[in-house]
Write a protein that holds these residues in place. Structure first.
Motif, short mmCIF file in Angstrom:
data_model
loop_
_atom_site.label_atom_id
_atom_site.label_comp_id
_atom_site.label_asym_id
_atom_site.label_seq_id
_atom_site.Cartn_x
_atom_site.Cartn_y
_atom_site.Cartn_z
N ALA A 179 -4.93 0.05 -0.19
CA ALA A 179 -4.02 1.03 0.40
C ALA A 179 -4.82 2.10 1.13
CB ALA A 179 -3.16 1.66 -0.69
N VAL A 180 -5.90 2.55 0.47
CA VAL A 180 -6.70 3.62 1.08
C VAL A 180 -7.36 3.13 2.36
CG1 VAL A 180 -8.78 5.00 0.76
CG2 VAL A 180 -7.10 4.83 -1.05
N SER A 181 -7.93 1.89 2.30
CA SER A 181 -8.70 1.44 3.47
C SER A 181 -7.80 1.20 4.66
CB SER A 181 -9.46 0.17 3.12
OG SER A 181 -8.53 -0.86 2.89
N GLN A 182 -6.50 0.95 4.40
CA GLN A 182 -5.60 0.69 5.54
C GLN A 182 -5.14 1.99 6.20
OE1 GLN A 182 -2.73 -1.80 3.69
NE2 GLN A 182 -3.80 -3.69 4.24
N GLU A 183 -5.48 3.08 5.57
CA GLU A 183 -5.03 4.36 6.14
C GLU A 183 -6.15 4.94 7.00
OE1 GLU A 183 -2.08 6.01 6.24
OE2 GLU A 183 -3.33 7.14 7.63
N PRO A 184 -5.91 5.06 8.28
CA PRO A 184 -6.98 5.56 9.14
C PRO A 184 -7.19 7.08 9.01
CG PRO A 184 -5.04 5.04 10.46
CD PRO A 184 -4.70 4.69 9.04
N ARG A 185 -6.11 7.78 8.67
CA ARG A 185 -6.26 9.25 8.70
C ARG A 185 -6.70 9.77 7.35
NH1 ARG A 185 -0.56 10.26 11.01
NH2 ARG A 185 -0.45 8.25 10.00
N LEU A 186 -7.69 10.60 7.37
CA LEU A 186 -8.26 11.14 6.15
C LEU A 186 -7.23 12.02 5.45
CD1 LEU A 186 -10.71 11.59 4.37
CD2 LEU A 186 -11.37 13.48 5.87
N ALA A 187 -6.43 12.73 6.21
CA ALA A 187 -5.52 13.72 5.65
C ALA A 187 -4.51 13.09 4.71
CB ALA A 187 -4.81 14.46 6.78
N ARG A 188 -4.20 11.81 4.98
CA ARG A 188 -3.15 11.24 4.16
C ARG A 188 -3.67 10.54 2.93
NH1 ARG A 188 1.48 8.12 6.92
NH2 ARG A 188 1.92 8.01 4.69
#
Lengths: 281, 1349
Positions: free
Chosen positions: B438-447
């Motif tokens: 889940a984390v790796s699929q999120e490009p934005r650090l903020a989320r």
């Protein structure tokens, strides 16, 4: 690497293919003119370059044969190598007279110059009446050209000189008609010549002969093909018959079925009868 | 298979098998023992019976002996005999009537009967005697148990019988019963009596007793005292006692019995099983009976006469072995049926089988029970394990047990714990993977903080959480909170070490607060606030740097699994966070570079614009180049023009030249005259050359004929005639030598000689000259010396042949013109050359003549010619040769005292180069020998350098290859070439070797036709070579001629040498040797040929032609017999044997074709024929000839080279003939069909038609398609064979036309040299039925014909 180097490599591969796949060896052939001819093949077959021609030549025998035909067209002239023809006139034809019937088989008709040279010799030595001339080639187009017997007049002077150097006894010009830039042979003055398609690579002897002229054909053949061709000649020649090869060619050493009559001029003689008399075809 | 069943099978089965095997063995042993016991018992029974029988018979013998001696018997016999005699001739009838038909009278009737008998004294008297003695005999008869007792008198009459059966009162020797057993026994006892020894007659049916069986003993009866024989006592032995002996059943069980068989297998006792009387009623032929009657004894398992398997014991018995008469062999046979004998065995076997089955059943039952008890805990364990594997949590049974099952349960428990651990790890890994994905699929650090918090809350069931992320300044900033009711704390940023958050970040260690002090209502719902049970802060680090801190407030204590999950999450989350941070940074950088790229793109557009401009410029330049090319073209046109002008100029030049030529004409003419003069000289020489050819031809004939005449072999000439002939021959020889000289000279003048420079040894040449001239000088009694100074004169490079010829000429002149004194040849070196001085003390030459002697046909004066002979051409030739050799010849002479000829030879030839000597490359098939001979060649030693006729220098011409090989073994280098050339000149191939080793090698590989062998060789001696050759069967037949300087000891001949040549060698000796060897080696082939030479028939009407042929073969071992016309030829052929025929076609009486065909018809195996004719032949004629001739040769008109081929072909034909007997032509079978061969090639026509005719086909031949069509229209053919490559109408066309017209279904076989599939398809498409590839395989052709005909 320049385009020329590349082409050289491609040509080398193509020649390798012809040698390894079909037994034709063009190693003895002038490289520059060979490449020029190969380039024409590229145009003819509408391919991009020689490398594209390679797989077709390897797989398709007809194309390969066409390439071989095209590449191996000999450049010939009347009485080329005059000493050879002088020797034929002086020694071979008198010896051939002892045969009641003289069948002459000339292989590789080129554009016909050599064919008609032999015919002229037979006529001048008075043997035309009992001689029969057959000339064969793998290439039907060449046969047609040779049969037509018409050439550009440019080289005529050279031919005349050859004729005289080979011991010609009459007026060479009498055998020709000049029309514009061309000369054509007056075939009616010579005995009839049979033009026949025949492939030394696959076909066998078809006639008993007393004199075989096969100049500058074997140079394209690898060892195995040469041996086969000599086998065909051996089956065709009557005992005591003669074989005339090109100056760069020779028969395998030490074959007791042949004797060397004139080593420099490549004149050989059949010493034994055809292998099996009862299947003498 | 389940374990239980397996156990049962593995334990019980072997036991069962073992019991079975044991039982089988026991039963086998018992059976054998029982059988042998039965056999033994039986044998004992048989033995006992035989013994009893034997003693019974012995007793009987004793009894009869006792009776024979009994005085009562003697008395009775005397009385009865007397009474019988008294009755006279009718005793028999009379006495027989005394008794009734049953044979015996009752005691009561007897006396009265006798007395009442019709008045016969005889009867009365007999009755008296009978009454006296009968009682005695009856008593004995009963006590001995005999059937009958009889008394026989000396005449053979039965004078008394107890039973008075039909034999009573008959004469046994002459009466009706003379053939019976009684008569036999009685006859012995009467005629050949031995006192006390009875005679026995074997059991047989006895007619007098009503055909019942009977056997007899008879014993002579002697008068007591005197010993005179009175007669004999005979007893008929009863069978019943024998029966009794045999029927004693002891030891034979129920089916057993014993019986006696007599001669022929007849039963002598009754059998137990026959209801009737079986004695002599049953004849047995069983195996046992046959064996016992043959005298064998034994016991065996056999089939008895009732066809029952039985044990049978048999014992032979000879009754009355000590008596005379019959000595039959009887057999005592005891038998018992197998079934009975082995009955106890069978019951035993049944018993064993039963017990075996019982044991097996018990074992199986026990096995089942035991395995069930053993395996129930195992099975419980198995089901538990299966359930565990299915994920159920069940207690493992048997943990308390302390046997193997207990161990297994403990191990299973351990495994279960391990598997729980594995499940937990997997759960943790899955959770980690889910979150990191889940984390790796999120490009934005903020989320990312949000995602992590959400996940943790859900998975750990935690209500409140907070996420602190490190900012670029190193402070930990709150990035996300979840579930927090209100700001519990007003700060959302902490430095490292500041508050627990900061401390946790700095330490990188998880901080757990539990329990949390009450009152902190961190967790709030809409209704209540309560404090958490546990607070967890844990750092997320990457490479020892804490990137974030997560704070979680739980309402319960976290389980160890959950803690483990948190710990496991720290590393991957750290990595992902670091990545996300880096990615954020990269994104920023990317934005920057994108801007830069845009700037670059704008610049590129500008560049493109400039490029287009450049291209326009290039096009312009190309246009200019085109223009240039056009100009070039123009230039070329100009050049053409220029050339034509040049040509014009040249034309003018030529005109000028013509004028010049005209001017020079005068001069040229003058020169031409001079040339003509030189040429006419040349012409003269040529003419001479031609003339001498012409002259020599007839001269040869003259010489041969004169020689023949002078030899006067037939003795028809007288001495004068011979003298004349000799003179003719000598004159002719001189003329020939003159002509040869002229020819020589003319050839030199015509420039037809070619110099061949080679290095050679001068001393060799001098040796040759010495050998040549010493004998000549000696003959003229003058001295001859050669002075070569000290040491070896070394070598010269020149044409050795011609130099030798010059010196020979000079020396022979010197010898010729010197009558006394000496001739010297001195050799010295001078400058770079060598000088040969020929000095003589002869007549000398006047100074004014010196020039003339070198002219042709000039000697010093005409008179000398007559005196000294010779052509006078020698010096002329020499001078020409000297010039050609580049030498110099000087003469110094004083008339009367002698001359000196000095020949200067340069060491290196000053060659008048090759062009100066016109090439005279002799054609390979040069004409016949016309070689010049040196002035004075000794006839028996041809000079080694003598020019050899080119046509017979052996290996060069193919024809001679076909000749025979002669091997010369000689180590003398001087002799070798002489011998070699001599043999070559005879037309044979020569191989020369110098050692015995090489000779043997060559003999093994080449098989020469003959060997000339020197004896003194280095290495293996000649004698050894000969020995080895002759001991090897492969080479023993090769003829060997010895050459040796030693005298012939005869050893060579005993070793098998054909002949011996004593050195020095002469030409004739070598010639004779070769002829003999050849004759020897070809002897088997030509046994009826009187000479070794090949016999050749020449059929030729023309004299000149005949002579030409003769000349052609004059040097070969060939004898020509000539026939002038066909008839003569046929006659010659019929009367003698020829090896070959040369045939001319034009004969006066018939054509050569007819002649040849007649020969072929009359002689199926005629010799090879070579046709030699000047006729032009058409194809049909050629075909006719080819059918029978081996070669056809045209006489040429060009320059006679055709005769060379005649020579070759004839030699070839002869060689062929030697090598293989001509194969018998198979007799043509019945016509197999008619064929038409269409081929333009004569060889094909000939070969095929010959083969097919031999196979019985009717063959027609057409040389062209058109001719074939005509022939097909006219005649009937079964099939057509057609060539494809023919002129005018090719094979395809021909087949098409044929198919279009008459052919129908006619099989057409195409014969083609072309092998490509396309060619074959063409044949078939044209209508050919089948095809055949060249060269034709005749078997395939025949197979095809068979297929289609």
């Amino acid at each position: 690497m320049s385009a020329r180097d590349l082409e050289d490599i491609e040509a080398e591969l193509l020649l390798l293919a012809l040698r390894e796949r079909y037994g034709y060896d063009f190693a003895g052939y002038a490289r520059a003119s060979l490449i020029r001819r190969l380039r024409q093949m590229v145009e003819f077959f509408a391919v991009a370059d020689l490398a594209d021609l390679l797989p077709i030549v390897l797989r398709n025998e007809r194309v390969a044969q066409a390439v071989i035909n095209f590449v191996s067209v000999p450049v010939s002239e009347f009485f080329r190598d005059p000493p050879v023809w002088g020797y034929v006139r002086e020694h071979l034809i008198p010896a051939l007279e002892s045969f009641p019937r003289i069948n002459v088989w000339q292989i590789g008709c080129g554009h016909g110059q050599e064919t008609y040279s032999v015919a002229i010799l037979l006529r001048e030595c008075g043997l035309a009446h009992k001689a029969r001339m057959i000339t064969t080639d793998i290439n039907a187009d060449l046969l047609a050209t040779a049969k037509r017997g018409r050439w550009p007049a440019e080289q005529f002077g050279q031919w005349r000189a050859n004729y005289l150097a080979a011991g010609g006894t009459t007026d060479f010009d009498d055998y020709f008609e000049h029309t514009g830039d061309e000369v054509s042979i007056r075939a009616d003055r010579l005995q009839p010549i049979e033009f026949v398609e025949h492939n030394l690579v696959t076909d066998d002897a078809f006639l008993e002969t007393q004199f075989i002229v096969c100049r500058n054909v074997l140079i394209y053949f690898g060892d195995a093909l040469q041996a086969r061709a000599l086998g065909v000649f051996g089956r065709s020649l009557e005992r005591g018959g003669y074989l005339l090869l090109g100056t760069a060619e020779s028969i395998l050493d030490g074959d007791p079925a042949w004797s060397t009559v004139q080593p420099e001029l490549r004149v050989f003689r059949r010493t034994t009868a055809p292998a099996v008399t009862c299947t003498g075809w | 298979m389940k374990l239980g069943s397996k156990l049962v099978v593995q334990t019980v089965l072997p036991a069962v098998i073992a019991v079975s095997v044991l039982l089988a063995i026991v039963s086998q042993v018992a059976s054998t023992a029982l059988q042998s016991a039965a056999e033994h018992a039986l044998a004992a029974v048989a033995d006992a019976r035989r013994e009893e029988l034997r003693s019974y018979l012995a007793r009987m013998e004793d009894d009869i002996r006792t009776m024979g001696d009994a005085p009562a018997v003697i008395q009775a016999l005397g009385d009865f005999s007397a009474a019988f005699v008294a009755c006279g001739g009718s005793a028999d009838t009379d006495l027989q009537q005394l008794f009734d038909g049953s044979g015996a009278l009752s005691t009561a009737d007897r006396g009265q009967g006798l007395r009442r008998a019709p008045g016969s004294a005889c009867r009365n008297r007999y009755g008296q005697v009978h009454a006296d003695h009968d009682a005695f005999f009856r008593k004995r008869h009963t006590s001995y148990g005999w059937y009958d007792m009889l008394l026989v008198d000396l005449e053979g009459n039965v004078v008394y019988s107890v039973r008075n059966e039909n034999d009573f009162a008959t004469n046994l020797l002459t009466g009706p019963w003379k053939e019976t057993g009684l008569a036999r026994a009685a006859a012995i006892a009467l005629r050949h009596p031995v006192n006390g020894v009875p005679a026995f007659a074997d059991a047989a049916r006895y007619a007098p007793s009503g055909n019942r069986p009977g056997m007899f003993l008879a014993i002579p009866v002697l008068e007591s005292g005197s010993g005179r024989q009175l007669g004999a006592l005979a007893v008929q032995i009863a069978f019943e006692p024998l029966d009794r002996q045999m029927h004693f059943k002891d030891g034979l069980g129920k089916t057993g019995e014993a019986f006696l068989v007599g001669t022929g297998g007849w039963l002598l006792t009754n059998t137990f099983f026959d209801p009737d009387f079986s004695t002599f009623n049953r004849q047995l032929t069983t195996v046992a009976v046959k064996r016992v009657l043959d005298g064998a004894e034994g016991s065996d398992r056999l089939v008895d006469y009732r066809n029952q398997e039985s044990f049978i014991a048999y014992r032979p018995l000879t009754p009355f072995a000590g008596s005379l008469g019959d000595q039959p062999t009887w057999g005592v046979i005891a038998k018992i049926s197998r079934a009975e004998a082995l009955a106890s065995l069978y019951s035993l076997q049944w018993l064993m089988l039963g017990s075996g089955v019982l044991i097996s059943c018990a074992a199986i039952v026990f096995g089942f029970v035991a395995s069930r008890r053993l395996f129930s805990p195992v099975r419980a364990m198995q089901s538990t394990l299966v359930r565990l594997a299915g994920g159920e949590k069940v207690p493992i049974p048997g943990l308390a047990r302390d046997d193997e099952i207990g161990d297994m349960a403990k191990a299973a428990d351990t495994f279960r714990e391990m598997s729980d651990g594995v499940a937990r790890d997997r759960w943790i890994r899955e959770q980690v993977a889910t979150l990191t994905t889940a984390v790796s699929q999120e490009p934005r650090l903020a989320r990312i903080p949000d995602i992590i918090l959400t996940f943790l809350r859900r998975q750990l069931d935690i209500p409140v959480g907070s996420f602190f992320l490190r900012d670029p300044g190193g402070n930990y900033q709150q990035a996300s909170t979840q579930g927090l009711a209100r700001s519990a704390h007003d700060r959302d940023s902490f430095g490292p070490g500041e508050s627990l958050i900061g401390q946790c970040a700095r330490d990188g260690q998880t901080v757990t607060l539990s329990p949390v002090p009450a009152g902190l209502g961190l967790i709030a719902t809409g209704l209540v606030e309560f404090s958490p049970e546990q607070l967890v802060l844990y750092p997320i680090a990457h490479q020892q740097e804490t990137l974030a801190v997560v704070e979680l407030a739980a309402t319960r204590t976290l389980t160890s699994d959950e803690r483990a999950l948190l710990a496991a999450l720290a590393v991957p989350l750290g990595l992902h966070l670091a990545n996300a941070v880096a990615a954020e940074r990269n994104l920023a950088l990317l934005g920057e570079s994108r801007e830069q790229a845009e700037v670059l793109s704008r610049q590129k557009t500008e560049l493109d614009l400039r490029n287009t401009e450049m291209k326009a410029l290039t096009d312009e330049m190309r246009g200019q180049a085109e223009e240039l090319k056009a100009q070039n073209e123009e230039f070329r046109t100009n050049q053409e023009e220029l050339r034509s002008q040049q040509e014009e100029l040249a034309h003018k030049n030529r005109a000028l030249e013509a004028q010049g030529r005209q001017l020079e004409f005068g001069r040229e003419e003058a020169e031409a005259r001079a040339r003509e003069l030189a040429q006419s000289n040349q012409y003269k020489s040529q003419f001479l050359a031609n003339m001498s050819h012409e002259l020599r031809t007839p001269l040869n004939s003259i010489l041969i004929l004169a020689r023949h005449l002078s030899e006067n072999t037939e003795g028809r000439l007288d001495a004068d005639d011979v003298e004349s002939a000799t003179v003719i021959h000598e004159s002719g020889s001189q003329l020939l030598s003159l002509i040869n000289d002229i020819l020589d000279l003319s050839r030199i003048e015509a420039g037809k000689l070619e110099m061949l420079a080679e290095d050679f040894s001068v001393s060799d040449m001098l040796l040759y000259l010495r050998r040549l001239f010493e004998p000549l000088a000696h003959k003229k009694s003058i001295e001859f010396t050669i002075e070569s100074g000290a040491g070896d004169p070394g070598t010269l490079c020149s044409d050795r042949r011609y130099l030798t010829q010059v010196l020979t000429n000079l020396l022979s002149n010197a010898v010729k013109f010197t009558d006394e004194g000496a001739v010297r040849l001195a050799v010295r070196e001078e400058g770079d050359g060598m000088v040969f001085d020929v000095i003589d003390s002869g007549i000398g030459i006047p100074a004014d003549q010196i020039e003339h002697i070198f002219g042709a046909f000039q000697q010093v004066d005409g008179g000398t010619a007559r005196k000294y002979g010779g052509s006078g051409l020698g010096l002329a030739i020499s001078r020409q040769l000297v010039a050609l050799l580049g030498c110099r010849l000087e003469v110094d002479s004083t008339p009367g005292t002698g001359s000196r000829f000095s020949l200067y030879v340069p060491k290196v030839p000053r060659t008048r180069d090759a062009a100066a000597a016109p090439p005279d490359a002799p054609p390979p098939d040069a004409p016949l020998p016309d070689a010049p001979l040196p002035d004075a060649p000794p006839p028996d030693a041809p000079p080694p350098d003598a020019p050899l006729p080119p046509a017979i220098t052996g290996a060069r011409t193919p024809g001679d290859r076909l000749g025979m090989l002669i091997l010369v073994v000689e180590d003398d280098g001087r002799l070798l070439p002489i011998v070699t050339r001599l043999i070559e000149a005879l037309g044979y191939l020569v191989r020369a070797v110098e050692s015995g080793e090489k000779a043997l090698e060559l003999i093994a590989t080449e098989r020469p036709a003959g060997v000339l062998l020197d004896l003194g060789l280095p290495g293996i001696s000649g004698m050894e070579v000969l020995r080895r050759m002759k001991s090897d069967p492969a080479t023993a037949s090769i003829p060997v001629y010895i050459m040796s300087g030693a005298a012939d000891t005869g050893e060579a001949e005993t070793l098998g040498a054909l002949g011996y040549i004593r050195k020095p060698i002469t030409r004739d000796a070598v010639l004779a040797a070769i002829r003999r060897m050849i004759g020897h080696s070809s002897a088997p082939a030509a046994t009826d040929s009187p000479t070794a030479a090949a016999q050749v028939l020449l059929v030729e009407d023309d004299e000149a032609g005949s002579l030409a042929v003769r000349r052609l073969f004059q040097n070969l071992p060939i004898e020509l017999a000539r026939a002038r016309d066909g008839a003569e030829g046929l006659a010659a052929l019929a009367s003698s044997r020829f090896d070959a025929i040369i045939l001319d076609l034009t004969l006066p009486d018939m054509s050569g074709f007819e002649w040849l065909e007649r020969v072929a018809a009359e002689m199926p195996r005629h010799p090879p024929v070579v046709v030699y004719s000047a006729r032009d032949l058409d194809n049909a004629e050629l075909l006719r000839l080819r059918a029978h001739a081996d070669a056809v040769i045209s006489k040429g008109r060009l320059n006679g080279q055709t005769s060379v081929r005649l020579r070759e072909e004839l030699l070839f034909a002869l060689a062929q003939k030697r090598r293989q007997a001509s194969p018998a032509t198979p007799a043509p079978a019945a016509v197999a069909g008619s064929l038409l061969i269409v081929d333009d090639d004569v060889r094909n026509q000939a070969a095929l038609s010959k083969v097919l005719r031999a196979r019985g086909f009717d063959v027609g031949v057409a040389a062209s398609g058109a001719q074939a069509l005509e022939m097909l229209a006219a005649g009937r053919y079964d099939a057509v064979l057609t060539d494809i490559m023919m002129p005018e109408m090719d094979g395809f066309e021909f087949i098409r036309r044929l198919r279009g017209s008459v052919a129908g279904a006619l099989p057409i076989i195409a014969v083609t040299a072309k092998a490509m599939p396309g060619d074959i398809e063409l044949c078939l498409a044209a209508g050919a039925t089948d095809y055949l590839a060249k060269p034709v395989d005749i078997d395939r052709l025949l197979a095809l014909l068979e297929k289609w005909l």
